[in-house]
Design an enzyme around this catalytic site. Structure first.
Site, PDB file in Angstrom:
ATOM      1  N   ILE A   1      12.878   7.721   3.317  1.00 39.93           N
ATOM      2  CA  ILE A   1      12.069   7.968   2.132  1.00 39.93           C
ATOM      3  C   ILE A   1      11.645   6.651   1.468  1.00 39.93           C
TER       4      ILE A   1
ATOM      5  N   ARG B   1      -8.654 -24.122  16.575  1.00 40.20           N
ATOM      6  CA  ARG B   1      -7.661 -24.527  17.569  1.00 40.20           C
ATOM      7  C   ARG B   1      -8.351 -25.026  18.846  1.00 40.20           C
TER       8      ARG B   1
ATOM      9  N   ARG C   1       0.836  -1.221   0.000  1.00 40.44           N
ATOM     10  CA  ARG C   1       0.000   0.000   0.000  1.00 40.44           C
ATOM     11  C   ARG C   1       0.862   1.260   0.000  1.00 40.44           C
ATOM     12  N   SER C   2       1.961   1.215   0.745  1.00 40.33           N
ATOM     13  CA  SER C   2       2.892   2.343   0.776  1.00 40.33           C
ATOM     14  C   SER C   2       3.388   2.676  -0.629  1.00 40.33           C
TER      15      SER C   2
ATOM     16  N   HIS D   1       1.189   9.603  15.654  1.00 41.74           N
ATOM     17  CA  HIS D   1      -0.077   9.508  16.392  1.00 41.74           C
ATOM     18  C   HIS D   1      -0.306  10.765  17.230  1.00 41.74           C
TER      19      HIS D   1
ATOM     20  N   GLN E   1     -14.628 -17.309  26.819  1.00 42.20           N
ATOM     21  CA  GLN E   1     -15.047 -15.897  26.861  1.00 42.20           C
ATOM     22  C   GLN E   1     -13.894 -14.922  26.597  1.00 42.20           C
TER      23      GLN E   1
ATOM     24  N   GLY F   1       1.665 -19.273  20.161  1.00 48.25           N
ATOM     25  CA  GLY F   1       3.029 -19.327  19.615  1.00 48.25           C
ATOM     26  C   GLY F   1       3.033 -19.176  18.104  1.00 48.25           C
TER      27      GLY F   1
ATOM     28  N   PHE G   1       8.956  10.663  -2.385  1.00 52.07           N
ATOM     29  CA  PHE G   1       8.569  11.985  -1.867  1.00 52.07           C
ATOM     30  C   PHE G   1       9.504  12.345  -0.719  1.00 52.07           C
TER      31      PHE G   1
ATOM     32  N   GLU H   1       3.676   9.817   7.948  1.00 55.78           N
ATOM     33  CA  GLU H   1       2.544  10.672   7.527  1.00 55.78           C
ATOM     34  C   GLU H   1       1.960  11.427   8.706  1.00 55.78           C
TER      35      GLU H   1
HETATM   36  P1  TGC Z   1       0.915  25.253   9.625  1.00 57.37           P
HETATM   37  O1  TGC Z   1       1.247  26.687   9.883  1.00 57.37           O
HETATM   38  O2  TGC Z   1      -0.142  24.610  10.428  1.00 57.37           O
HETATM   39  O3  TGC Z   1       0.551  25.049   8.073  1.00 57.37           O
HETATM   40  C1  TGC Z   1       1.315  25.615   7.038  1.00 57.37           C
HETATM   41  C2  TGC Z   1       0.387  25.797   5.847  1.00 57.37           C
HETATM   42  O4  TGC Z   1      -0.090  24.521   5.402  1.00 57.37           O
HETATM   43  C3  TGC Z   1      -1.537  24.444   5.525  1.00 57.37           C
HETATM   44  N1  TGC Z   1      -1.844  23.078   6.016  1.00 57.37           N
HETATM   45  C4  TGC Z   1      -2.358  22.125   5.248  1.00 57.37           C
HETATM   46  N2  TGC Z   1      -2.778  22.125   3.983  1.00 57.37           N
HETATM   47  C5  TGC Z   1      -3.274  20.957   3.478  1.00 57.37           C
HETATM   48  N3  TGC Z   1      -3.332  19.823   4.189  1.00 57.37           N
HETATM   49  C6  TGC Z   1      -2.927  19.773   5.463  1.00 57.37           C
HETATM   50  N4  TGC Z   1      -2.964  18.629   6.145  1.00 57.37           N
HETATM   51  C7  TGC Z   1      -2.402  20.959   6.046  1.00 57.37           C
HETATM   52  N5  TGC Z   1      -1.906  21.271   7.280  1.00 57.37           N
HETATM   53  C8  TGC Z   1      -1.568  22.577   7.237  1.00 57.37           C
HETATM   54  C9  TGC Z   1      -1.896  25.524   6.507  1.00 57.37           C
HETATM   55  O5  TGC Z   1      -3.221  25.956   6.320  1.00 57.37           O
HETATM   56  C10 TGC Z   1      -0.875  26.600   6.176  1.00 57.37           C
HETATM   57  O6  TGC Z   1      -1.293  27.219   4.973  1.00 57.37           O
HETATM   58  P2  TGC Z   1      -0.985  28.778   4.694  1.00 57.37           P
HETATM   59  O7  TGC Z   1      -1.749  29.091   3.455  1.00 57.37           O
HETATM   60  O8  TGC Z   1      -1.459  29.502   5.916  1.00 57.37           O
HETATM   61  O9  TGC Z   1       0.497  28.866   4.516  1.00 57.37           O
HETATM   62  O10 TGC Z   1       2.284  24.445   9.702  1.00 57.37           O
HETATM   63  P3  TGC Z   1       3.172  24.047  10.961  1.00 57.37           P
HETATM   64  O11 TGC Z   1       4.589  24.272  10.589  1.00 57.37           O
HETATM   65  O12 TGC Z   1       2.648  24.710  12.206  1.00 57.37           O
HETATM   66  O13 TGC Z   1       2.971  22.466  11.049  1.00 57.37           O
HETATM   67  C11 TGC Z   1       1.798  21.885  11.419  1.00 57.37           C
HETATM   68  C12 TGC Z   1       1.959  20.337  11.512  1.00 57.37           C
HETATM   69  C13 TGC Z   1       2.808  19.962  12.711  1.00 57.37           C
HETATM   70  C14 TGC Z   1       0.576  19.777  11.693  1.00 57.37           C
HETATM   71  C15 TGC Z   1       2.601  19.792  10.223  1.00 57.37           C
HETATM   72  O14 TGC Z   1       3.893  20.213  10.070  1.00 57.37           O
HETATM   73  C16 TGC Z   1       2.578  18.275  10.149  1.00 57.37           C
HETATM   74  O15 TGC Z   1       1.598  17.708   9.682  1.00 57.37           O
HETATM   75  N6  TGC Z   1       3.668  17.581  10.577  1.00 57.37           N
HETATM   76  C17 TGC Z   1       3.811  16.146  10.375  1.00 57.37           C
HETATM   77  C18 TGC Z   1       4.833  15.900   9.292  1.00 57.37           C
HETATM   78  C19 TGC Z   1       4.463  14.734   8.424  1.00 57.37           C
HETATM   79  O16 TGC Z   1       3.348  14.265   8.365  1.00 57.37           O
HETATM   80  N7  TGC Z   1       5.438  14.242   7.697  1.00 57.37           N
HETATM   81  C20 TGC Z   1       5.186  13.187   6.757  1.00 57.37           C
HETATM   82  C21 TGC Z   1       6.342  12.983   5.810  1.00 57.37           C
HETATM   83  S1  TGC Z   1       5.907  12.053   4.377  1.00 57.37           S
HETATM   84  C22 TGC Z   1       5.690  10.490   4.884  1.00 57.37           C
HETATM   85  O17 TGC Z   1       5.734  10.173   6.016  1.00 57.37           O
HETATM   86  C23 TGC Z   1       5.406   9.520   3.821  1.00 57.37           C
HETATM   87  S2  TGC Z   1       5.284   7.870   4.322  1.00 57.37           S
HETATM   88  C24 TGC Z   1       4.414   7.290   2.982  1.00 57.37           C
HETATM   89  C25 TGC Z   1       4.298   5.847   2.867  1.00 57.37           C
HETATM   90  O18 TGC Z   1       5.309   5.132   2.811  1.00 57.37           O
HETATM   91  O19 TGC Z   1       3.132   5.401   2.718  1.00 57.37           O
HETATM   92  P1  FAD Z   2      10.081  13.121  15.602  1.00 58.40           P
HETATM   93  O1  FAD Z   2       9.413  14.235  14.901  1.00 58.40           O
HETATM   94  O2  FAD Z   2      11.458  13.317  16.105  1.00 58.40           O
HETATM   95  O3  FAD Z   2       9.144  12.663  16.807  1.00 58.40           O
HETATM   96  C1  FAD Z   2       9.620  11.843  17.878  1.00 58.40           C
HETATM   97  C2  FAD Z   2       8.502  11.757  18.919  1.00 58.40           C
HETATM   98  O4  FAD Z   2       8.223  13.081  19.431  1.00 58.40           O
HETATM   99  C3  FAD Z   2       7.189  11.237  18.353  1.00 58.40           C
HETATM  100  O5  FAD Z   2       6.561  10.413  19.300  1.00 58.40           O
HETATM  101  C4  FAD Z   2       6.369  12.495  18.141  1.00 58.40           C
HETATM  102  O6  FAD Z   2       4.966  12.256  18.199  1.00 58.40           O
HETATM  103  C5  FAD Z   2       6.839  13.360  19.291  1.00 58.40           C
HETATM  104  N1  FAD Z   2       6.645  14.796  19.023  1.00 58.40           N
HETATM  105  C6  FAD Z   2       7.189  15.546  18.040  1.00 58.40           C
HETATM  106  N2  FAD Z   2       6.744  16.813  18.102  1.00 58.40           N
HETATM  107  C7  FAD Z   2       5.875  16.874  19.138  1.00 58.40           C
HETATM  108  C8  FAD Z   2       5.060  17.909  19.716  1.00 58.40           C
HETATM  109  N3  FAD Z   2       5.015  19.136  19.209  1.00 58.40           N
HETATM  110  N4  FAD Z   2       4.302  17.598  20.776  1.00 58.40           N
HETATM  111  C9  FAD Z   2       4.301  16.346  21.296  1.00 58.40           C
HETATM  112  N5  FAD Z   2       5.049  15.325  20.817  1.00 58.40           N
HETATM  113  C10 FAD Z   2       5.828  15.596  19.749  1.00 58.40           C
HETATM  114  N6  FAD Z   2       9.065  10.816   5.217  1.00 58.40           N
HETATM  115  C11 FAD Z   2       9.054  11.346   3.956  1.00 58.40           C
HETATM  116  O7  FAD Z   2       9.235  12.545   3.769  1.00 58.40           O
HETATM  117  N7  FAD Z   2       8.814  10.532   2.866  1.00 58.40           N
HETATM  118  C12 FAD Z   2       8.621   9.199   2.990  1.00 58.40           C
HETATM  119  O8  FAD Z   2       8.387   8.505   1.978  1.00 58.40           O
HETATM  120  C13 FAD Z   2       8.667   8.622   4.294  1.00 58.40           C
HETATM  121  N8  FAD Z   2       8.543   7.268   4.443  1.00 58.40           N
HETATM  122  C14 FAD Z   2       8.756   6.707   5.681  1.00 58.40           C
HETATM  123  C15 FAD Z   2       8.825   5.324   5.810  1.00 58.40           C
HETATM  124  C16 FAD Z   2       9.083   4.748   7.056  1.00 58.40           C
HETATM  125  C17 FAD Z   2       9.221   3.263   7.179  1.00 58.40           C
HETATM  126  C18 FAD Z   2       9.210   5.571   8.207  1.00 58.40           C
HETATM  127  C19 FAD Z   2       9.442   4.976   9.573  1.00 58.40           C
HETATM  128  C20 FAD Z   2       9.139   6.951   8.089  1.00 58.40           C
HETATM  129  C21 FAD Z   2       8.927   7.539   6.829  1.00 58.40           C
HETATM  130  N9  FAD Z   2       8.941   8.926   6.652  1.00 58.40           N
HETATM  131  C22 FAD Z   2       8.891   9.477   5.404  1.00 58.40           C
HETATM  132  C23 FAD Z   2       9.239   9.791   7.793  1.00 58.40           C
HETATM  133  C24 FAD Z   2       8.068  10.004   8.748  1.00 58.40           C
HETATM  134  O9  FAD Z   2       7.120  10.847   8.180  1.00 58.40           O
HETATM  135  C25 FAD Z   2       8.637  10.565  10.058  1.00 58.40           C
HETATM  136  O10 FAD Z   2       9.301   9.495  10.701  1.00 58.40           O
HETATM  137  C26 FAD Z   2       7.541  11.137  10.946  1.00 58.40           C
HETATM  138  O11 FAD Z   2       6.971  12.297  10.374  1.00 58.40           O
HETATM  139  C27 FAD Z   2       8.071  11.478  12.359  1.00 58.40           C
HETATM  140  O12 FAD Z   2       9.265  12.176  12.302  1.00 58.40           O
HETATM  141  P2  FAD Z   2      10.524  11.665  13.190  1.00 58.40           P
HETATM  142  O13 FAD Z   2      10.728  10.220  12.911  1.00 58.40           O
HETATM  143  O14 FAD Z   2      11.647  12.591  12.909  1.00 58.40           O
HETATM  144  O15 FAD Z   2      10.048  11.790  14.674  1.00 58.40           O
END
Ligand code: TGC
Ligand code: FAD
Length: 394
Positions: free
Chosen positions: A172, A278, A99-100, A376, A289, A350, A138, A373
C-alpha cells in the site's frame, strides 16, 4: 552526493502544445518549475537511501496537485483531465514515487470520498487531504489477492453503531505516513464496501515494506486490521461492490498513462544530450546509426503516446472515456516508458547505471508502475475482452 541542476527540455515533436490552452501551459509550467527546484536536486539521494521525502506532501498540496479535478468547494482545483494529466506527467518526469503520492491522494483517496461519500465525510476529509495537511492511502490488494480483488478476505461484521474490521492489505503506497486510509472490505453478505480509517484507531497498524529495488523514494506498507472498531459513519454510503474501487482505479490509471510518458521524456532528453556530447571513435556517439535508431524510436513512441493521452484527456473531460480506453493508455505508456528507459540506459553506457543521471532510477520505478494499478497482462486482457466479448481472465 552534491545537489544537482536539472537541464530538462521537454520534447514536443508534433507541436502538441498547440492542442493545449493557456491555462494548461501555466499549470504545466508551475509543476515543471517545482520539479526542477524541489524534486530533481534531492530525489536521487532519497531514492538511494530508500527514504520518502515527506516534505513533498505539503508542497504538492500547496501546488494544487492533490485532487485537481475535485470541485473547488472541497479544496480541489475544479480543473479538467488534461490539466490533471499534465501535472502527473511533470511529477513523474521527476520521479514515479512523487507522482504516486499525488495520484493515490487525488484519485484513490479524495475521489472515492467525493464520489461515494456523504456531505459530512466530504467536508471533514477533502479540504485537509487537498492541502496536504493529511496524507491518505488506498487499501485494495491483499497478500493472496492482487489481480483478483473480488476474492478479498478482509471483512466487516455488524456491531450496532460500528463494524468490526479484520484482515490485511499489502503493497500500500503512502501507508506508513498516512493519517487516512480508504479500505475495501466485504460485509457479511460478501458485498465489497468502502471504509475510511484513521490512524490511531485501535487494532489498526501500518508496517513498512522494506527491501524494494523500485519506487525507493515512495513509502510502501501493509495495512493490518485486528478487530478494528470502525464507526458506521465512516462507511462510504454511495457505492457497493467492486465497481467502487475499480472506478477509482480508472482515474488513477489515467494519471499513470500521462505520468510514465513524463519519465520517458526525461530519459529521452537525458540520452539525447548525452549522445550529442559523448565522443567515442572521434565522433559524438549520436552520430552513429545504432544510437540514432534508439533515439528516433524513442521520440516516435513518445509522440504517439502524447497524442493518445491528449485524446483520452479530452474524452475524460467530456465524461465519454471508457475504462477500457484508459486501460489501453496505461498499458501503452508503461510499455513505451519501460523500453525508453532501458534504451536510454544503454546510450549512457556505464554512466547509465549510476545515480549521476536519472535513467536507472526511472527504469527501476517503471517496473512497479507496469505492475500496479492492474498488471500489463490484466490491461491486455481488458482490451481483449472489450474487442472480442470473451472473458479470458477466468
Ligand atoms: P468485473 O465483474 O469485471 O467488474 C465488477 C464491477 O466493476 C465494474 N468495473 C469498473 N468500473 C469502473 N472502472 C473500471 N475500470 C471497472 N472495471 C470493472 C464492472 O462494470 C462491474 O460493475 P457491476 O455494476 O456489474 O457490478 O470484475 P472482475 O472481478 O471480473 O475483475 C475484473 C478485473 C480483473 C479487470 C479487475 O479486477 C481488475 O482491474 N484487476 C486489477 C486489480 C488492480 O488494478 N489493482 C490495483 C490496486 S491499487 C494500486 O495498485 C495502487 S498503486 C498506486 C500508486 O502508487 O500510484
Ligand atoms: P498477481 O495478481 O499475483 O499476478 C502475478 C502475475 O500473474 C502477473 O504477471 C499477472 O499479470 C499474472 N496474472 C494474474 N492473473 C492473470 C490472468 N487471469 N491471466 C493471465 N495472467 C494473470 N495495491 C493497493 O491496493 N494500493 C496501493 O497503494 C498499491 N501500491 C503499490 C505499490 C507498489 C510499489 C507495488 C509493487 C504494488 C502496489 N499495489 C497496491 C499492489 C498492486 O496493485 C498489485 O501488485 C497488482 O495489482 C498485482 O497483484 P499481485 O502483485 O498480487 O500479482
Amino acid at each position: 552526493m552534491a545537489a544537482r541542476t536539472d537541464p530538462f527540455q521537454s520534447p514536443d515533436y508534433y507541436q502538441l502544445d498547440e492542442l493545449l490552452t493557456e491555462e494548461h501551459w501555466l499549470i504545466r509550467e508551475s509543476v515543471r518549475q517545482y520539479v526542477k527546484k524541489e524534486i530533481s536536486p534531492i530525489i536521487e539521494d532519497y531514492a538511494q537511501r530508500a527514504e520518502f521525502p515527506v516534505q513533498i506532501v505539503k508542497q504538492l498540496g500547496d501546488l494544487g496537485c492533490f485532487g485537481p479535478t475535485i470541485p473547488e468547494q472541497y479544496g480541489g482545483g475544479g480543473l479538467d483531465y488534461i490539466s490533471y494529466g499534465l501535472m502527473m506527467q511533470e511529477l513523474e518526469r521527476g520521479d514515479s514515487g512523487v507522482r504516486s503520492t499525488a495520484s493515490v491522494q487525488g484519485s484513490l483517496v479524495m475521489f472515492p470520498i467525493y464520489q461515494y461519500g456523504n456531505e459530512e465525510q466530504r467536508k471533514k476529509y477533502l479540504p485537509r487531504l487537498a492541502s496536504g495537511e493529511w496524507l491518505g492511502c488506498f487499501g485494495l490488494t491483499e497478500p493472496n489477492h492482487g489481480s483478483d480483488p473480488s476474492s478479498m478476505l478482509t471483512h466487516i461484521k455488524d456491531a450496532g453503531d460500528h463494524v468490526i474490521l479484520n484482515g490485511a492489505k499489502m503493497w500500500i503506497s503512502n501507508a506508513p505516513f498516512a493519517q487516512v486510509a480508504v479500505v475495501w472490505a466485504k460485509d457479511e453478505e460478501g458485498i465489497v464496501r468502502g471504509l475510511i480509517l484513521e490512524r490511531g484507531m485501535e487494532g489498526f497498524s501500518t508496517p513498512t515494506t522494506h527491501g524494494k529495488w523500485s519506487l525507493r523514494a515512495s513509502a510502501t506498507g501493509e495495512l493490518v486490521f485486528d478487530n478494528v472498531k470502525v464507526p458506521k459513519a465512516n462507511i462510504l454510503p454511495n457505492v457497493q461492490g467492486l465497481k467502487g474501487p475499480l472506478g477509482c482505479l480508472t482515474k488513477a490509471r489515467f494519471g499513470i498513462a500521462w505520468g510514465t510518458i513524463g519519465a520517458a521524456m526525461d530519459c529521452y532528453d537525458t540520452a539525447l544530450r548525452y549522445a550529442k556530447e559523448r565522443v567515442q571513435f572521434d565522433k559524438p556517439i549520436g552520430a552513429f546509426q545504432l544510437q540514432q535508431k534508439k533515439l528516433a524510436e524513442m521520440i516516435t513512441e513518445i509522440t504517439k503516446a502524447q497524442l493518445l493521452n491528449w485524446r483520452l484527456g479530452v474524452l475524460m473531460s467530456e465524461g465519454r472515456a471508457t475504462p477500457q480506453q484508459v486501460s489501453m493508455a496505461k498499458r501503452n505508456s508503461c510499455e513505451v516508458a519501460q523500453q525508453i528507459c532501458r534504451d536510454a540506459r544503454q546510450i549512457l553506457g556505464g554512466m547509465g547505471i549510476t545515480g549521476e543521471y536519472s535513467v536507472m532510477r526511472h527504469m527501476m520505478n517503471i517496473e512497479s508502475v507496469i505492475t500496479y494499478e492492474g498488471t500489463h497482462d490484466i490491461h491486455l486482457l481488458i482490451t481483449g475482452m472489450d474487442i472480442t466479448g470473451f472473458n479470458a481472465f477466468k
